[in-house]
Design an enzyme around this catalytic site. Sequence first.
Site, PDB file in Angstrom:
ATOM      1  N   GLU A   1      34.060 -39.394  46.757  1.00  0.00           N
ATOM      2  CA  GLU A   1      33.166 -39.190  45.614  1.00  0.00           C
ATOM      3  C   GLU A   1      33.669 -39.950  44.385  1.00  0.00           C
ATOM      4  O   GLU A   1      32.882 -40.402  43.555  1.00  0.00           O
ATOM      5  CB  GLU A   1      33.099 -37.694  45.274  1.00  0.00           C
ATOM      6  CG  GLU A   1      32.226 -37.412  44.070  1.00  0.00           C
ATOM      7  CD  GLU A   1      32.279 -35.972  43.584  1.00  0.00           C
ATOM      8  OE1 GLU A   1      33.152 -35.217  44.030  1.00  0.00           O
ATOM      9  OE2 GLU A   1      31.441 -35.621  42.749  1.00  0.00           O
TER      10      GLU A   1
ATOM     11  N   ASP B   1      34.829 -35.144  49.429  1.00  0.00           N
ATOM     12  CA  ASP B   1      34.715 -34.690  48.045  1.00  0.00           C
ATOM     13  C   ASP B   1      36.092 -34.077  47.779  1.00  0.00           C
ATOM     14  O   ASP B   1      36.369 -32.957  48.212  1.00  0.00           O
ATOM     15  CB  ASP B   1      33.603 -33.640  47.938  1.00  0.00           C
ATOM     16  CG  ASP B   1      33.479 -33.096  46.526  1.00  0.00           C
ATOM     17  OD1 ASP B   1      34.333 -33.413  45.676  1.00  0.00           O
ATOM     18  OD2 ASP B   1      32.514 -32.344  46.282  1.00  0.00           O
TER      19      ASP B   1
ATOM     20  N   LEU C   1      37.633 -32.842  45.301  1.00  0.00           N
ATOM     21  CA  LEU C   1      37.678 -31.571  44.579  1.00  0.00           C
ATOM     22  C   LEU C   1      36.250 -31.164  44.274  1.00  0.00           C
ATOM     23  O   LEU C   1      35.565 -31.828  43.484  1.00  0.00           O
ATOM     24  CB  LEU C   1      38.489 -31.738  43.285  1.00  0.00           C
ATOM     25  CG  LEU C   1      39.008 -30.471  42.639  1.00  0.00           C
ATOM     26  CD1 LEU C   1      37.938 -29.690  41.926  1.00  0.00           C
ATOM     27  CD2 LEU C   1      39.740 -29.560  43.640  1.00  0.00           C
TER      28      LEU C   1
HETATM   29  P1  AHG Z   1      31.556 -31.604  42.117  1.00  0.00           P
HETATM   30  O1  AHG Z   1      32.505 -30.737  41.362  1.00  0.00           O
HETATM   31  O2  AHG Z   1      32.184 -32.222  43.345  1.00  0.00           O
HETATM   32  O3  AHG Z   1      30.846 -32.617  41.248  1.00  0.00           O
HETATM   33  O4  AHG Z   1      30.431 -30.679  42.734  1.00  0.00           O
HETATM   34  C1  AHG Z   1      29.870 -29.654  41.939  1.00  0.00           C
HETATM   35  C2  AHG Z   1      28.595 -29.205  42.581  1.00  0.00           C
HETATM   36  C3  AHG Z   1      28.732 -28.072  43.560  1.00  0.00           C
HETATM   37  O5  AHG Z   1      30.000 -27.640  43.851  1.00  0.00           O
HETATM   38  C4  AHG Z   1      27.973 -26.932  42.942  1.00  0.00           C
HETATM   39  O6  AHG Z   1      27.242 -26.264  43.919  1.00  0.00           O
HETATM   40  C5  AHG Z   1      27.125 -27.597  41.926  1.00  0.00           C
HETATM   41  O7  AHG Z   1      27.752 -28.775  41.569  1.00  0.00           O
HETATM   42  C6  AHG Z   1      26.925 -26.761  40.705  1.00  0.00           C
HETATM   43  O8  AHG Z   1      25.967 -27.369  39.917  1.00  0.00           O
HETATM   44  P2  AHG Z   1      25.397 -26.682  38.592  1.00  0.00           P
HETATM   45  O9  AHG Z   1      26.478 -26.784  37.577  1.00  0.00           O
HETATM   46  O10 AHG Z   1      24.182 -27.503  38.284  1.00  0.00           O
HETATM   47  O11 AHG Z   1      25.043 -25.245  38.924  1.00  0.00           O
HETATM   48 MN    MN Z   2      31.213 -31.455  44.990  1.00  0.00          MN
HETATM   49 MN    MN Z   3      34.045 -33.414  43.489  1.00  0.00          MN
END
Ligand code: AHG
Ligand code: MN
Ligand code: MN
Length: 328
Positions: free
Chosen positions: A87, A106, A108
Amino acid sequence: MSLHEFLASAQEQGHADADLVSVIRALAIAAQDIDHLIRRDGLDENLGSEIGGINSDGDSQKALDVRSEEIIINHLEGQGAAALLSEEQEDPIPLNDQGSLIVAVDPLDGSSNISVNVTIGTIFSILPSHGDAKAHSLQQGRDQIAAGFFTYGPQTTLILCFAKTDDVVTFTLDPDGKGFLMTGEGLQIPTTTKEFAINSAYTNHWFKPVQKWMTDTLDGQSGPQGKDYRMRWVGSLVSDAWRIFQRGGIFLYPADRRQGNETGRLRLVYEANPIALLAEKAGGKASNGYGAILDMTPEDLHQRVPLFFGAASEVDRIENEHNQERDD
Ligand code: AHG
Ligand code: MN
Ligand code: MN
């Protein structure tokens, strides 16, 4: 049974080859290092601090996003993977020319929950290597050889499956230094639950099928579903997914009208695909609203996708809403 013993026996039975075993072992050691780092968050440094970088998806990077990826790369070097898709990187990272596998991660997941003491994790998908960077990235989820994710929460856990068996297995990291120990096998998503996970703050941005699904759901006992639901939303895909694998229900992260979310928020290659393989192996389903996530052919390594997964009957219901909309 330790993860080590489990992998040795999978190799003996022909469910995994030496490259796959080496990669999963490396990921498990990396996860232990990430876990250790997280447990020290705030003591030596602040892992939730933004470090000024922007990842491939335009999200701002936190220290732990970058540190987790570094740890994973270090442990995968010299193992059975030819390249890492991450990612945090625009392009594949070459690892070992001799490796027969590709690892998509991914590093983290749940960045917004770093430093607030809420479960976060690492998601991985393992694919065959085709010798070419572009070809690596654009494989269907059905081509996955193995998939799983780690959670760093009250317990540190691993859920894992191989393409060659229908067995979904779970492990917990022994806090007394014995590594990951098996806690469950033959995992099946319970079919009868009344829980859903969606970030309902975006209700006004949703498209019609999801709004209709929500109205019917909230009508509860007296509505078309004839049952009252509970809502849970951790905000870390890994944590919401772990709960659904244990307790059933459905997770929804639809596409919506917000800029950049028109085709969903979560990423196909290293978030949706591994969860989808686990869900299908556990007797559930994973859909983009119109069909199986695993049947999609990615057009881009960082492609976003609407994601609905969980108990099969619940996923069928959201698919029906989408198909009805198409017929209208
Ligand atoms: P990441 O931290 O890898 O970017 O992923 C975050 C994702 C996922 O884990 C979660 O379900 C979603 O983002 C939450 O999104 P909102 O903040 O829009 O609820
Ligand atoms: Mn994620
Ligand atoms: Mn991530």
